[in-house]
Write an enzyme that holds these catalytic residues in place. Structure first.
Site, PDB file in Angstrom:
ATOM      1  N   ASN A 274       0.851  -1.203   0.000  1.00 45.58           N
ATOM      2  CA  ASN A 274       0.000   0.000   0.000  1.00 45.58           C
ATOM      3  C   ASN A 274       0.883   1.248   0.000  1.00 45.58           C
ATOM      4  O   ASN A 274       0.886   2.043   0.945  1.00 45.58           O
ATOM      5  CB  ASN A 274      -0.927  -0.014   1.208  1.00 45.58           C
ATOM      6  CG  ASN A 274      -2.121   0.899   1.023  1.00 45.58           C
ATOM      7  OD1 ASN A 274      -2.227   1.608   0.026  1.00 45.58           O
ATOM      8  ND2 ASN A 274      -3.020   0.901   1.984  1.00 45.58           N
ATOM      9  N   HIS A 305      -6.194   2.770  12.053  1.00 48.64           N
ATOM     10  CA  HIS A 305      -7.015   1.636  11.628  1.00 48.64           C
ATOM     11  C   HIS A 305      -8.161   1.328  12.586  1.00 48.64           C
ATOM     12  O   HIS A 305      -9.062   0.572  12.223  1.00 48.64           O
ATOM     13  CB  HIS A 305      -6.148   0.382  11.462  1.00 48.64           C
ATOM     14  CG  HIS A 305      -5.414   0.316  10.162  1.00 48.64           C
ATOM     15  ND1 HIS A 305      -4.193   0.936   9.957  1.00 48.64           N
ATOM     16  CD2 HIS A 305      -5.720  -0.279   8.987  1.00 48.64           C
ATOM     17  CE1 HIS A 305      -3.782   0.708   8.719  1.00 48.64           C
ATOM     18  NE2 HIS A 305      -4.682  -0.027   8.107  1.00 48.64           N
TER      19      HIS A 305
END
Length: 410
Positions: A274, A305
């Site tokens: 990512n 997250h």
């Protein structure tokens, strides 16, 4: 003539901003229903802060408000999952995912303003407000996609029609075939994972196989989503720009599957995974941290997250593994000179890296304390434990010789 061209270009840019903003609002309402308000409020509040606060203080204000809002929303998910013991609403989960992407764009822009890369010439000027709103909510990147800087967004939106490049037929075909191949691989891996086999009912070495195949399913899902998100951005005209790529802002690739699946270096895997998010974390946290920057970066990633138990454990474990990776490859790699030895070394470290990544992915994705207990009690814990033991031994050796600490993967 030049004045007429400038006016036409300005009108075209204005209409594109309106189109992207309205499209984003419509998509948000269709995908999130009433939860879209949780996305609109921080987006418009961020615009107000960017217009009102001085460049020296804007990042602190924007970052604090955005992370506070996102944390409150994540706590709502915690309340539903852990206290009420109910499955969360799908639309609310989509909203949280989009809110995390909004945090990336908002903080990226606030950093650009505080560092002087983007200048707010006139506060509350109509076109400036519209540009910020459309950047935060433009529909091609609302639900997914690599991070696009504000400068690149403006360059793409203001590009003349003659230079507007859509996704070519050949590239679209290749990416469609790649997506099809990934779906076939997912079907194959799912078939390899025997029905009903989980960490709860596996035994000894069989748990390693279960963890590896389950993590492979997670990775293939990520790869498919990244490629699809990139393709949507490219199809909307936000493809890679070679001029901006020279300044590090034109890279629209998040999925370098070949590197991720073939590298024997955990640090290389980390900076490739990512990639736009990795660059954002490095700029936002690592480069600004005064102590323990690597640990701070992964700790913030766990916060971003959602701070689920598995995420906290997984990201902190990841930080330790990256540190160990630098020490191990820095010390052992220099001792092996023969090509058979180096080949064996690469094969062993590749397998170890893939198994450690599988361990971390399962911890992060399964999230709950009960899943962590099953994972920790399985044979899979041996692989990160080996790196931890080697890290302690090499750290003591490094302390004796006075070596410098390992850097963040660049």
């Amino acid at each position: 003539m030049m004045l007429l061209q400038t006016r036409v270009s300005g009108a075209l840019s204005f209409s594109r901003h309106i189109f992207l903003l309205l499209g984003g609002c419509l998509l948000a309402w269709m995908a999130m229903a009433q939860y879209a308000v949780l996305l609109f409020i921080p987006a418009f509040c961020a615009v107000a802060l960017l217009q009102s606060v001085s460049p020296e203080k804007v990042h602190c204000w924007v970052f604090s408000f955005q992370m506070m809002w996102q944390t409150i929303c994540h706590l709502g998910l915690h309340y539903t999952e852990y206290y009420l013991q109910e499955p969360p609403c799908t639309r609310f989960c989509i909203t949280l995912s989009s809110l995390m992407l909004l945090t990336q764009r908002v903080t990226c822009l606030s950093l650009d303003i505080s560092e002087g890369r983007v200048v707010v010439k006139e506060a509350w000027r109509g076109r400036c407000v519209l540009a910020f709103c459309s950047y935060f909510l433009f529909f091609p990147a609302l639900l997914g996609g690599p991070l696009c800087s504000f400068k690149m967004f403006q360059a793409q939106v203001g590009r003349p029609e003659s230079q507007w490049r859509l996704l070519s037929l050949g590239l679209a075909t290749r990416r469609a075939l790649l997506l099809l191949g990934l779906q076939l691989l997912k079907t194959l891996v799912r078939a390899m994972l025997m029905a009903g086999t989980t960490l709860a009912n596996c035994h000894q070495v069989g748990c390693v196989y279960v963890a590896w195949t389950t993590a492979m399913l997670f990775k293939l899902t990520y790869y498919s989503h990244w490629i699809l998100d990139e393709s949507v951005l490219w199809a909307a005209g936000f493809g890679p720009d070679s001029r901006l790529a020279l300044h590090g802002e034109g890279d629209f690739w998040d999925a370098d599957i070949w590197t991720l699946e073939t590298t024997h270096r955990l640090a290389l895997f980390t900076r490739t995974w990512n990639r736009s998010t990795t660059r954002w974390l490095r700029r936002l946290v690592f480069e600004r941290a005064k102590a323990w920057p690597l640990l701070q970066t992964f700790a913030f990633s766990a916060w971003w997250h959602g701070l689920h138990p598995g995420q906290v454990f997984g990201f902190l474990c990841w930080a330790l593994m990256v540190e160990a990776d630098y020490l191990i490859h820095g010390c052992v790699g220099a001792l092996i000179t023969s090509w058979p030895g180096r080949l064996l070394y690469r094969a062993v470290t590749w397998a170890h890296t893939q198994l450690i990544i599988a361990y971390i992915l399962l911890a992060v994705e399964l999230r709950s304390v009960s899943a962590l207990r099953l994972l920790g009690a399985s044979y899979n814990s041996l692989f990160p434990l080996v790196y931890c033991v080697i890290l302690i031994l090499l750290a003591r050796r490094k302390k004796r010789v006075g070596a410098s600490p390992a850097p963040f993967p660049r």
